[in-house]
Design an enzyme around this catalytic site. Sequence first.
Site, PDB file in Angstrom:
ATOM      1  N   ALA A  37       0.865  -1.188   0.000  1.00 43.99           N
ATOM      2  CA  ALA A  37       0.000   0.000   0.000  1.00 43.99           C
ATOM      3  C   ALA A  37       0.896   1.230   0.000  1.00 43.99           C
ATOM      4  O   ALA A  37       1.962   1.232   0.611  1.00 43.99           O
ATOM      5  CB  ALA A  37      -0.911   0.005   1.229  1.00 43.99           C
ATOM      6  N   GLY A  40       3.540   4.917   2.925  1.00 48.72           N
ATOM      7  CA  GLY A  40       4.634   4.742   3.869  1.00 48.72           C
ATOM      8  C   GLY A  40       4.196   4.540   5.305  1.00 48.72           C
ATOM      9  O   GLY A  40       3.037   4.209   5.601  1.00 48.72           O
ATOM     10  N   GLY A 176      10.307   6.473  26.727  1.00 40.89           N
ATOM     11  CA  GLY A 176      10.542   7.647  25.885  1.00 40.89           C
ATOM     12  C   GLY A 176       9.387   8.622  25.935  1.00 40.89           C
ATOM     13  O   GLY A 176       8.246   8.261  25.655  1.00 40.89           O
ATOM     14  N   THR A 267      11.608   5.399  21.599  1.00 44.21           N
ATOM     15  CA  THR A 267      12.869   6.106  21.839  1.00 44.21           C
ATOM     16  C   THR A 267      13.431   6.727  20.558  1.00 44.21           C
ATOM     17  O   THR A 267      14.631   6.941  20.438  1.00 44.21           O
ATOM     18  CB  THR A 267      13.906   5.145  22.443  1.00 44.21           C
ATOM     19  OG1 THR A 267      13.945   3.940  21.652  1.00 44.21           O
ATOM     20  CG2 THR A 267      13.549   4.790  23.868  1.00 44.21           C
ATOM     21  N   HIS A 441     -14.270  36.867  15.916  1.00 39.71           N
ATOM     22  CA  HIS A 441     -14.647  36.582  17.299  1.00 39.71           C
ATOM     23  C   HIS A 441     -15.969  35.821  17.308  1.00 39.71           C
ATOM     24  O   HIS A 441     -16.897  36.179  16.584  1.00 39.71           O
ATOM     25  CB  HIS A 441     -14.813  37.890  18.066  1.00 39.71           C
ATOM     26  CG  HIS A 441     -15.344  37.702  19.463  1.00 39.71           C
ATOM     27  ND1 HIS A 441     -14.547  37.261  20.497  1.00 39.71           N
ATOM     28  CD2 HIS A 441     -16.593  37.869  19.980  1.00 39.71           C
ATOM     29  CE1 HIS A 441     -15.289  37.191  21.606  1.00 39.71           C
ATOM     30  NE2 HIS A 441     -16.528  37.549  21.300  1.00 39.71           N
TER      31      HIS A 441
END
Length: 462
Positions: A37, A40, A176, A267, A441
Amino acid sequence: MATYDVIIIGGGPGGYVCAIRCAQLGLKTACVEGRGALGGTCLNVGCIPSKALLHATHELHEAEHNFAKMGLKGPAPKVDWKQMLAYKDEVIESNTKGIEFLFKKNKVDWLQGWGSIPEAGKVKVGDEVHEAKSIIIATGSEPAALPGVEIDEKTVVTSTGALELAKTPKKMVIIGAGVIGLELGSVYSRLGAEVTVIEFLDLVTPGMDGEVQKSFQRILKKQGMEFIMGAAVQKTEIAKGKAKVTYKLRKDDSEHEIEADAVLVATGRKPYTEGLGLEALGVEMLPRGQIKVGADWQTNVKGIYAIGDVIPGPMLAHKAEDEGMAVAEQIAGKHGHVNYGVIPGVIYTTPEVASVGKTEEQLKEEGRAYKVGKFPFMGNGRAKATFSTEGFVKILADKETDRILGCHIIGPSAGELIHEICVAMEFGAAAEDIALTCHAHPTYSEAVREAALACGDGPIHV
């Protein structure tokens, strides 16, 4: 044997974006990807699936803690973990199929398989060898190993395994306190796990603004996550489906143990260049396993380029994408450019954390005179209405010129708000330019304007 103008090895964010841009610029382009696929690590086992789980568990948190306050009453929702994982997988498939469509639309050939470079100008995929005038390495990164820690992706897992645990753990240890660990720790904490983070350094998210680091850790602790700082993990042991983590405290070298149902090793990551044949080609490498490139992203071997996680710089999908577009422009005879001083970083917890440019620590080290404009979300009307008043916007500007040098946000939609500052920095804007720009706002973005006002005469709403 097929001949191309460009072959990109790797179909992650850097690779697929580069391939599409090359094709748009009229180059005959192919992209090599063997995962099955496109997309990545990011789309398949990283950014996208983790955001799906973060979104799902944030909605759970809202239902459990804030719905009743708004008059939305009823039984708390039950977690169907299998369905949540199925939702995550649907999100992944939708994105990866989208890239396949974009490849077909732009006439990019997907060469399915793992690529290597037997010699300059040639790429081997399986038993086939293809020719290319330019080759771009975009093979990304993989989780970094830790001595004494054996990963089985069931009990002791990397981020990949953490996205598909068989069940939600009662106790989880995260090794980590970086972006990946804190995001996934946040997911499992909301699902009811007792999460303990073990970090070698004394602060979370190394490299970020110090004030943000302290506030972020305090907020996560308030949400239920525990932290053991200044600790070096020695080893992990698995027995009967549970894990034991042994660590030493740096302050006194004392050894301790902690048990968990799951351990996430977060880590950091390292460049993935295995099997490309770079050593035989004579491609120059850097000490940390990165590929050395010049200003045009070309290696010392003419016609071979590299982008993304395999070269120096932050391991971020959008950094790889920028490099992919820039190197495509270079190869097409244009002037590709990446402004490495304006690459934002985002952590998608609740609250989100986002930053761009310099930190206070960096400016002090450089000896640069600067001023700070800060505004808390406690003073923002929209944040009050959505139970998201924790955090602040912090703008750093040059003391003399008022030019924006950096911005650090912890609060609601921080990952969206930071881009106002990115655009401002690209144009060399002063804090006053933000302060004088009308902001709608009520919006969270008003907090950015107030922080800019704080660089001058002062904010209005605090």
